[in-house]
Design a protein around this motif. Structure first.
Motif, PDB file in Angstrom:
ATOM      1  N   ARG A 220      10.074  -0.555   3.723  1.00 40.68           N
ATOM      2  CA  ARG A 220       9.589   0.763   4.114  1.00 40.68           C
ATOM      3  C   ARG A 220       9.692   1.691   2.905  1.00 40.68           C
ATOM      4  NH1 ARG A 220       9.241   2.740   9.524  1.00 40.68           N
ATOM      5  NH2 ARG A 220       8.877   4.992   9.598  1.00 40.68           N
ATOM      6  N   LEU A 221       8.591   2.316   2.521  1.00 42.44           N
ATOM      7  CA  LEU A 221       8.533   3.114   1.300  1.00 42.44           C
ATOM      8  C   LEU A 221       8.464   4.605   1.608  1.00 42.44           C
ATOM      9  CD1 LEU A 221       5.803   1.026  -0.572  1.00 42.44           C
ATOM     10  CD2 LEU A 221       8.286   0.776  -0.745  1.00 42.44           C
ATOM     11  N   ARG A 222       9.003   5.407   0.712  1.00 42.50           N
ATOM     12  CA  ARG A 222       8.795   6.850   0.786  1.00 42.50           C
ATOM     13  C   ARG A 222       7.310   7.139   0.577  1.00 42.50           C
ATOM     14  NH1 ARG A 222      13.144  10.334   0.423  1.00 42.50           N
ATOM     15  NH2 ARG A 222      15.154   9.440  -0.191  1.00 42.50           N
ATOM     16  N   THR A 223       6.881   8.309   1.009  1.00 39.34           N
ATOM     17  CA  THR A 223       5.466   8.670   0.893  1.00 39.34           C
ATOM     18  C   THR A 223       4.979   8.567  -0.544  1.00 39.34           C
ATOM     19  OG1 THR A 223       5.506  10.123   2.828  1.00 39.34           O
ATOM     20  CG2 THR A 223       3.800  10.553   1.185  1.00 39.34           C
ATOM     21  N   GLU A 224       5.719   9.190  -1.464  1.00 40.66           N
ATOM     22  CA  GLU A 224       5.265   9.214  -2.860  1.00 40.66           C
ATOM     23  C   GLU A 224       5.307   7.818  -3.479  1.00 40.66           C
ATOM     24  OE1 GLU A 224       9.696   9.992  -3.015  1.00 40.66           O
ATOM     25  OE2 GLU A 224       8.002  10.584  -1.736  1.00 40.66           O
ATOM     26  N   THR A 225       6.276   6.994  -3.073  1.00 38.96           N
ATOM     27  CA  THR A 225       6.342   5.620  -3.571  1.00 38.96           C
ATOM     28  C   THR A 225       5.169   4.814  -3.043  1.00 38.96           C
ATOM     29  OG1 THR A 225       8.754   5.790  -3.527  1.00 38.96           O
ATOM     30  CG2 THR A 225       7.814   3.607  -3.832  1.00 38.96           C
ATOM     31  N   ALA A 226       4.857   4.986  -1.767  1.00 37.25           N
ATOM     32  CA  ALA A 226       3.714   4.291  -1.178  1.00 37.25           C
ATOM     33  C   ALA A 226       2.428   4.683  -1.886  1.00 37.25           C
ATOM     34  CB  ALA A 226       3.616   4.620   0.319  1.00 37.25           C
ATOM     35  N   GLY A 227       2.290   5.954  -2.219  1.00 41.13           N
ATOM     36  CA  GLY A 227       1.098   6.396  -2.937  1.00 41.13           C
ATOM     37  C   GLY A 227       0.972   5.748  -4.298  1.00 41.13           C
ATOM     38  N   MET A 228       2.112   5.659  -5.013  1.00 40.18           N
ATOM     39  CA  MET A 228       2.098   5.047  -6.334  1.00 40.18           C
ATOM     40  C   MET A 228       1.802   3.558  -6.256  1.00 40.18           C
ATOM     41  SD  MET A 228       3.842   3.144  -8.738  1.00 40.18           S
ATOM     42  CE  MET A 228       5.574   3.135  -8.264  1.00 40.18           C
ATOM     43  N   VAL A 229       2.420   2.860  -5.269  1.00 37.44           N
ATOM     44  CA  VAL A 229       2.180   1.436  -5.098  1.00 37.44           C
ATOM     45  C   VAL A 229       0.711   1.189  -4.757  1.00 37.44           C
ATOM     46  CG1 VAL A 229       2.672  -0.564  -3.637  1.00 37.44           C
ATOM     47  CG2 VAL A 229       4.534   0.866  -4.463  1.00 37.44           C
ATOM     48  N   ALA A 230       0.153   1.999  -3.860  1.00 39.97           N
ATOM     49  CA  ALA A 230      -1.262   1.857  -3.504  1.00 39.97           C
ATOM     50  C   ALA A 230      -2.153   2.061  -4.713  1.00 39.97           C
ATOM     51  CB  ALA A 230      -1.626   2.839  -2.397  1.00 39.97           C
ATOM     52  N   ALA A 231      -1.836   3.075  -5.516  1.00 40.19           N
ATOM     53  CA  ALA A 231      -2.629   3.336  -6.718  1.00 40.19           C
ATOM     54  C   ALA A 231      -2.593   2.148  -7.669  1.00 40.19           C
ATOM     55  CB  ALA A 231      -2.093   4.597  -7.424  1.00 40.19           C
ATOM     56  N   ALA A 232      -1.397   1.589  -7.875  1.00 44.73           N
ATOM     57  CA  ALA A 232      -1.257   0.455  -8.796  1.00 44.73           C
ATOM     58  C   ALA A 232      -2.027  -0.757  -8.285  1.00 44.73           C
ATOM     59  CB  ALA A 232       0.206   0.114  -8.976  1.00 44.73           C
ATOM     60  N   LEU A 233      -1.924  -1.027  -6.994  1.00 43.93           N
ATOM     61  CA  LEU A 233      -2.620  -2.186  -6.435  1.00 43.93           C
ATOM     62  C   LEU A 233      -4.141  -2.019  -6.502  1.00 43.93           C
ATOM     63  CD1 LEU A 233      -0.373  -2.927  -3.317  1.00 43.93           C
ATOM     64  CD2 LEU A 233      -0.567  -4.297  -5.399  1.00 43.93           C
ATOM     65  N   LEU A 234      -4.614  -0.842  -6.160  1.00 42.56           N
ATOM     66  CA  LEU A 234      -6.062  -0.611  -6.165  1.00 42.56           C
ATOM     67  C   LEU A 234      -6.652  -0.664  -7.575  1.00 42.56           C
ATOM     68  CD1 LEU A 234      -6.366   2.269  -3.541  1.00 42.56           C
ATOM     69  CD2 LEU A 234      -7.071  -0.119  -3.240  1.00 42.56           C
ATOM     70  N   LYS A 235      -5.900  -0.194  -8.563  1.00 45.23           N
ATOM     71  CA  LYS A 235      -6.432  -0.115  -9.925  1.00 45.23           C
ATOM     72  C   LYS A 235      -6.129  -1.326 -10.793  1.00 45.23           C
ATOM     73  CE  LYS A 235      -8.289   2.702 -11.672  1.00 45.23           C
ATOM     74  NZ  LYS A 235      -9.740   2.956 -11.828  1.00 45.23           N
ATOM     75  N   LEU A 236      -5.039  -2.029 -10.487  1.00 46.34           N
ATOM     76  CA  LEU A 236      -4.545  -3.012 -11.451  1.00 46.34           C
ATOM     77  C   LEU A 236      -4.613  -4.457 -10.998  1.00 46.34           C
ATOM     78  CD1 LEU A 236      -1.424  -1.025 -12.722  1.00 46.34           C
ATOM     79  CD2 LEU A 236      -3.725  -1.042 -13.670  1.00 46.34           C
ATOM     80  N   VAL A 237      -4.862  -4.715  -9.695  1.00 50.41           N
ATOM     81  CA  VAL A 237      -4.907  -6.119  -9.267  1.00 50.41           C
ATOM     82  C   VAL A 237      -6.184  -6.770  -9.761  1.00 50.41           C
ATOM     83  CG1 VAL A 237      -3.489  -5.732  -7.227  1.00 50.41           C
ATOM     84  CG2 VAL A 237      -5.978  -5.535  -7.043  1.00 50.41           C
TER      85      VAL A 237
END
Length: 237
Positions: A220-237
């Protein structure tokens, strides 16, 4: 040594010379000790980048002359994150910084049912984006949209052609956000909820509007952590 990078919203492809804003001038002259004739780089956050040299090193209004100028096209597809404001403003600023460094193109601040913080200082947040853009030496800065309610945002997003996803914590059927799920050939939009998650009604509204429910890992992630993880996955995978 790297050539220092500065922001100027006055820069365009026809610019021959300009004055740096006071904060940039002070940084160049008093912090970096730059003098007449020294080179610097400029970006306007909209694809225009330039090399320029200082003609008047003034601590409040440094004058520069453009030596060369170029335009970097925007990314073919957009990567948008619609994310709830959080109670701790510093955490939201951290998200803005990291999302900019990663290359997110659009950020939509959301007011959800469980959003605790309603105040959003647009001027300060834009300065965070500018600093992160310069630090990561990019030509484009994310578009920071105005704050809107969850319901109003869903209506706005109906007009955006993209792969739409919602990350939530309820024990429902979800797919992990991985390269097998992400469609890199189209625009992408993901919704990130507040501390306490989206309500069941908000999740249902998103699902009824065609959003794919996704998970961002097994914790379970904090809001800001979830946002950063989503950004990394969408841009870097």
């Amino acid at each position: 040594m790297d050539i220092p990078f500065f922001f100027s919203d006055e820069l365009n492809q026809q610019t021959k010379s300009l004055l740096l804003e006071e904060a940039a001038s002070r940084h160049a002259v008093q912090v970096l000790r730059m003098k007449e004739g020294e080179l610097l780089q400029l970006a306007n956050g909209k694809g225009v980048v330039a090399k320029a040299f200082i003609t008047d090193a003034h601590k409040k209004k440094t004058a520069v002359e453009i030596e060369s100028i170029a335009y970097e096209p925007a990314a073919k597809n957009t990567t948008a994150i619609a994310i709830s404001l959080v109670k701790n403003a510093a955490r939201f600023e951290w998200f803005l910084e990291k999302a900019t460094e990663i290359g997110v193109t659009d950020i939509y601040p959301l007011l959800c049912h469980r959003t605790e913080r309603q105040v959003f200082r647009l001027d300060r947040m834009k300065q965070i984006l500018i600093s992160a853009m310069l630090q990561s030496q990019q030509a484009w800065m994310p578009v920071l949209h105005t704050t809107a309610s969850f319901t109003d945002s869903i209506k706005v997003f109906e007009k955006i052609e993209s792969q739409k996803m919602i990350a939530h914590c309820l024990e429902r059927e979800k797919r992990q956000l991985t390269d097998q799920l992400i469609n890199q050939s189209t625009n992408q939009l993901i919704l990130i909820g507040p501390e306490g998650d989206f309500t069941k009604e908000e999740i249902q509204m998103a699902l009824e509007n065609g959003y794919t429910p996704v998970a961002l890992g097994n914790t379970r992630l904090r809001t800001e952590t979830a946002g950063m993880v989503a950004a990394a996955l969408l841009k870097l995978v």
